[in-house]
Scaffold this motif. Sequence first.
Motif, PDB file in Angstrom:
ATOM      1  N   ILE A 124      -0.841  -8.318   1.040  1.00 24.25           N
ATOM      2  CA  ILE A 124       0.523  -6.916   1.948  1.00 24.25           C
ATOM      3  C   ILE A 124       0.870  -7.402   0.368  1.00 24.25           C
ATOM      4  O   ILE A 124       2.146  -7.943  -0.130  1.00 24.25           O
ATOM      5  N   GLU A 125       1.611  -5.543   0.098  1.00 27.99           N
ATOM      6  CA  GLU A 125       2.610  -5.542  -0.835  1.00 27.99           C
ATOM      7  C   GLU A 125       3.515  -5.379  -0.629  1.00 27.99           C
ATOM      8  O   GLU A 125       3.837  -4.885   0.703  1.00 27.99           O
ATOM      9  N   PRO A 126       4.699  -6.039  -1.195  1.00 25.30           N
ATOM     10  CA  PRO A 126       6.015  -5.659  -0.529  1.00 25.30           C
ATOM     11  C   PRO A 126       6.357  -4.067   0.261  1.00 25.30           C
ATOM     12  O   PRO A 126       6.715  -3.014  -0.308  1.00 25.30           O
ATOM     13  N   GLY A 127       7.391  -3.904   1.241  1.00 26.66           N
ATOM     14  CA  GLY A 127       7.622  -3.277   1.739  1.00 26.66           C
ATOM     15  C   GLY A 127       6.088  -2.177   2.747  1.00 26.66           C
ATOM     16  O   GLY A 127       6.901  -1.020   2.933  1.00 26.66           O
ATOM     17  N   THR A 128       5.021  -3.095   2.650  1.00 24.78           N
ATOM     18  CA  THR A 128       4.103  -1.659   2.906  1.00 24.78           C
ATOM     19  C   THR A 128       3.688  -2.773   4.464  1.00 24.78           C
ATOM     20  O   THR A 128       2.913  -1.832   4.711  1.00 24.78           O
ATOM     21  N   ASP A 129       4.431  -3.413   5.240  1.00 22.87           N
ATOM     22  CA  ASP A 129       3.884  -4.197   6.742  1.00 22.87           C
ATOM     23  C   ASP A 129       4.908  -4.035   7.098  1.00 22.87           C
ATOM     24  O   ASP A 129       6.340  -4.892   6.710  1.00 22.87           O
ATOM     25  N   GLU A 130       5.703  -2.879   8.175  1.00 21.44           N
ATOM     26  CA  GLU A 130       7.050  -3.377   9.338  1.00 21.44           C
ATOM     27  C   GLU A 130       7.025  -5.094   9.886  1.00 21.44           C
ATOM     28  O   GLU A 130       8.352  -5.008   9.377  1.00 21.44           O
TER      29      GLU A 130
ATOM     30  N   VAL B 197       7.193  -7.386   7.274  1.00 18.07           N
ATOM     31  CA  VAL B 197       7.619  -8.256   7.050  1.00 18.07           C
ATOM     32  C   VAL B 197       8.475  -7.454   5.968  1.00 18.07           C
ATOM     33  O   VAL B 197       8.948  -8.238   5.561  1.00 18.07           O
ATOM     34  N   GLU B 198       9.089  -6.040   6.679  1.00 21.21           N
ATOM     35  CA  GLU B 198       9.816  -5.363   5.757  1.00 21.21           C
ATOM     36  C   GLU B 198      11.476  -5.798   5.786  1.00 21.21           C
ATOM     37  O   GLU B 198      11.809  -5.279   4.027  1.00 21.21           O
ATOM     38  N   ASP B 199      11.462  -6.971   5.913  1.00 26.27           N
ATOM     39  CA  ASP B 199      13.148  -7.253   5.576  1.00 26.27           C
ATOM     40  C   ASP B 199      13.373  -8.258   4.592  1.00 26.27           C
ATOM     41  O   ASP B 199      14.023  -7.890   3.580  1.00 26.27           O
ATOM     42  N   SER B 200      11.855  -8.764   3.928  1.00 28.23           N
ATOM     43  CA  SER B 200      11.360  -9.200   2.782  1.00 28.23           C
ATOM     44  C   SER B 200      10.977  -8.020   1.713  1.00 28.23           C
ATOM     45  O   SER B 200       9.551  -7.949   1.346  1.00 28.23           O
ATOM     46  N   ALA B 201      12.435  -7.277   1.374  1.00 27.35           N
ATOM     47  CA  ALA B 201      11.348  -6.493   0.598  1.00 27.35           C
ATOM     48  C   ALA B 201      10.619  -6.347  -0.911  1.00 27.35           C
ATOM     49  O   ALA B 201       9.514  -5.870  -1.463  1.00 27.35           O
ATOM     50  N   ASP B 202      11.018  -7.895  -1.196  1.00 31.62           N
ATOM     51  CA  ASP B 202      10.157  -8.145  -3.247  1.00 31.62           C
ATOM     52  C   ASP B 202       9.334  -9.440  -2.687  1.00 31.62           C
ATOM     53  O   ASP B 202       9.662  -9.670  -4.068  1.00 31.62           O
ATOM     54  N   GLN B 203       9.027  -9.490  -1.563  1.00 30.18           N
ATOM     55  CA  GLN B 203       8.290 -10.217  -1.017  1.00 30.18           C
ATOM     56  C   GLN B 203       6.465 -10.390  -1.302  1.00 30.18           C
ATOM     57  O   GLN B 203       6.505  -8.728  -0.524  1.00 30.18           O
ATOM     58  N   ARG B 204       5.691 -10.360  -1.569  1.00 28.66           N
ATOM     59  CA  ARG B 204       4.465 -10.466  -1.031  1.00 28.66           C
ATOM     60  C   ARG B 204       3.679 -11.289  -0.476  1.00 28.66           C
ATOM     61  O   ARG B 204       4.096 -13.351  -0.336  1.00 28.66           O
ATOM     62  N   PHE B 205       2.682 -10.811   0.551  1.00 28.11           N
ATOM     63  CA  PHE B 205       2.337 -11.630   1.150  1.00 28.11           C
ATOM     64  C   PHE B 205       0.861 -11.388   1.822  1.00 28.11           C
ATOM     65  O   PHE B 205       0.575 -10.667   0.890  1.00 28.11           O
ATOM     66  N   VAL B 206      -0.323 -12.428   2.286  1.00 35.53           N
ATOM     67  CA  VAL B 206      -0.814 -12.722   2.483  1.00 35.53           C
ATOM     68  C   VAL B 206      -1.031 -12.904   3.594  1.00 35.53           C
ATOM     69  O   VAL B 206      -0.687 -13.608   4.755  1.00 35.53           O
TER      70      VAL B 206
END
Length: 883
Positions: free
Chosen positions: A650-656, A658-667
């Motif tokens: 999940i790239e930053p800002g592509t999943d609503e 976790v959209e509040d974590s604008a600069d964080q990547r997720f799996v």
Amino acid sequence: MSFRLKLGIGFSSVLLLMVLAGLISWWGMDSALSRQTMLYQLNSTLEDRFNKLVREEQAFANTEDLLHSRAVFQILARIRKPIHDVLTQPLEAVQQETVKNLLEALKDYEESFSAFITHDVDMRTMKSRMLQESKRLISNGSELSRAEADMAVLQHLMGEILIAEKNYLLSGSSEAATEVVETVRKLREKAEVARENFSDNELKLRAFRIATVADVYQEIFSNFIKEKEELQQAALRMEQALSRFTEKLAQYIARETAIAGKQVAILRLVSLCISLLAVGLGIFATIFLSGRITRPIEKLKHSAAQIVSGNLDTSVVISSRDEIGELGHIFNQMAGRLKESFTDIEQYRDHLEELVRERTLALEKENFGRREVEAALRASEENLSLIIEESPMGIILWGMDFQVTRWNQAAERIFGYPAAEAMGRQVAFIVPPQAQAHVETVWQQLITQKEDGSRSRNENITSKGDTILCDWYNTPLVDASGENIGVLSLVEDVTTLVRTEQELLKVKKIESTGVLAGGIAHDFNNILTAILGNINLSLMDQELTPRTRALLKAAEKASVRAQTLTQQLLTFAKGGDPVKEATDLGQVIMDSANFILHGSSIACSYAIPDDLWYVTADKGQISQVIQNIVLNAVQAMPGGGQLSISCTNIEPGTDEFVEDSADQRFVRIDIADSGGGIPVELMEKIFDPYFSNKPQGSGLGLAITLSIINKHHGRIGVHSAPGGGAVFSVYLPASEVTEATPVTAGTDSQVPGKKARILIMDDEQMVLDVLATMLQAVGHEVLISRDGDTCIHLYEENLQSATPIDLIIMDLTIPGGKGGKETVQEILQRDRQARVIVSSGYSNDPVMAHYAEYGFCGAVSKPFCLDELSSVINTVLARQESV
């Protein structure tokens, strides 16, 4: 008197009256237009500044930013100036009094707004102090031991204070405030009782500190409530002052408008009287002169007929010597000069055309002034429309039939309907069926209570069919006659805000239960240590019968299984912090899921990309998360089914989610089952500790899962529909590391043992007894201490003796005294070669995972068996000899 003079006097009188009427009309009209122009300019200026004042006031109330309060005072000064300018003009006493009342109302509003700012700042200060004192109270309580019953009660009450305080800050209700005060009072009383019951002076001192902090907290909380009430009263006074100013302003405009209308009415009356007088005088002159003119005119008519017939030689005989006689003489000369008369008539016609043009220009000027007024009104309407469209809140105007008459851009963003599609529709298109009765009740209250607004929160439906939660601020609209013409609604989408509050509440529940779980797990591990140690010692008896040995073996296996339960409790507890390392999730997920699915009738499919990012995580805890969710899915499909597990970067800002974590990547890990789904009424409870709708469930699986994900700074969400299965989505922060942390090879545990002199430190007597017996059973000499100071004293006594202490085994946590973390540092200050093994019931404590960083040579987690303990001791002693 000659006829000409009489006629001149009569017509001059009529003309004079007409001129007088025109002058009076011109003067009155100029005065009325000047007053109306002044009123329009004043009203336009005050309306613009008044709107800015309301916006800044609302901005301050929403953001509590003092820059907005400063802007309010600046706008008040700008409003006051044009009103002061009115006083400089000549006014009647009543008008001066009206303007002064308007200024006084403006001053009252300025003073009430200033008081509102003061109380707002005071309340925020009190709130900050209150939160600091609550932190201080919890800080004092976090150091307490749960060994004493009174201390457990105090810790429980402090947890209740924290929950009650959060409830009050979120709801602001008087019941929540009463609950906080009552809980603080109980804490103070229990602390005083505990102080009397404790025999230990340090415990007495801590109980006294808790009582003292509770007193300070109660006083600050009471002051906060009082300050909040004063702030509400100040806000009410400010609103009342604003209403009074608006009322006074409306009275002033209405009075000035009435004066202008009165002037116009007087002007009309005077013009009418003068016109009637002129008409009367003209009638009198006509009747008087008609007799004197008619007979000679008949003669002139006969002669004129002759002239018309072409006889220009005709003449008329008139015996009078006045102007009529002269007219007859002149008429006789008219035939000879008829052609010259044509020229005079043409000149007179040109003069009339000039008069018509002048009058036309005057009318055009008057129409131009009227068009300017209409243009200004249109500009005011455009400004109001711009304010509505650019408002950050949704603004909706409803007609009397509850249909949409205005729909701004913010409303389009909230509900997804464009204005063209929403106009004219009834309210049902954005209200779910279950909320329509509530909305209808609110509507009836609005249209029957014209002066009262309402605020409500209810669910709404977007154009996509999604359900959102909205705050509504509704105000009835009335016209100048007081008749209700509709309702103005301000709407705000608070779905994300409420969801955040619910997540915070879940976290608080987990943390509160985790404190209890950690203490239980620690004490249970101590008990298991004694049980498992005694079983190990019993198994060393060569005279045991086979049946007894088998029973003891079964008890040993049961003790090891109980250790798994304490491991779950420690993971759930505050002390169960993850030991993180760069981890490839793919293998962890498959191994964990296959372990649970082994032997079941459920088919599982995996979709794990090769380029899946690494995460920094505790492999054991993440494995526990996967196992808990998969086990929950297995229980939801008792007759078999399909389970699918997939992973996504999940790239930053592509999943609503976790959209509040604008600069964080997720799996993201998605685990979907084909079971019966989760009922809607249970969705909010599935992560609560000890909640389960399955007879065989403990209610800890998903609660522990949520606790682990929170400690990894991740997120977890669930989507389900009745009969449509459930999908759990786990979000873990991605690591910048591109490969897994290498695993270091363990030390060989099969090292030949040697006899040693061992000092053990533990606060539990039963643990000391069984540990001493176990060590003595394998040939070691044992010394015992129950706290850090005694341990340091014994080590110093034996340091210079012929038989110094070879090894120390110390408990990490000593309630009310020095634990292993502090004691080992003091031991190493006295002897850098000291060999110390740390032991703890908190197996997930970071000290246990990274013991070397804290000065220890090894670590053994409670409960442990004799073989495990001997292996660690032999390894540490062997490592020391090889140095």
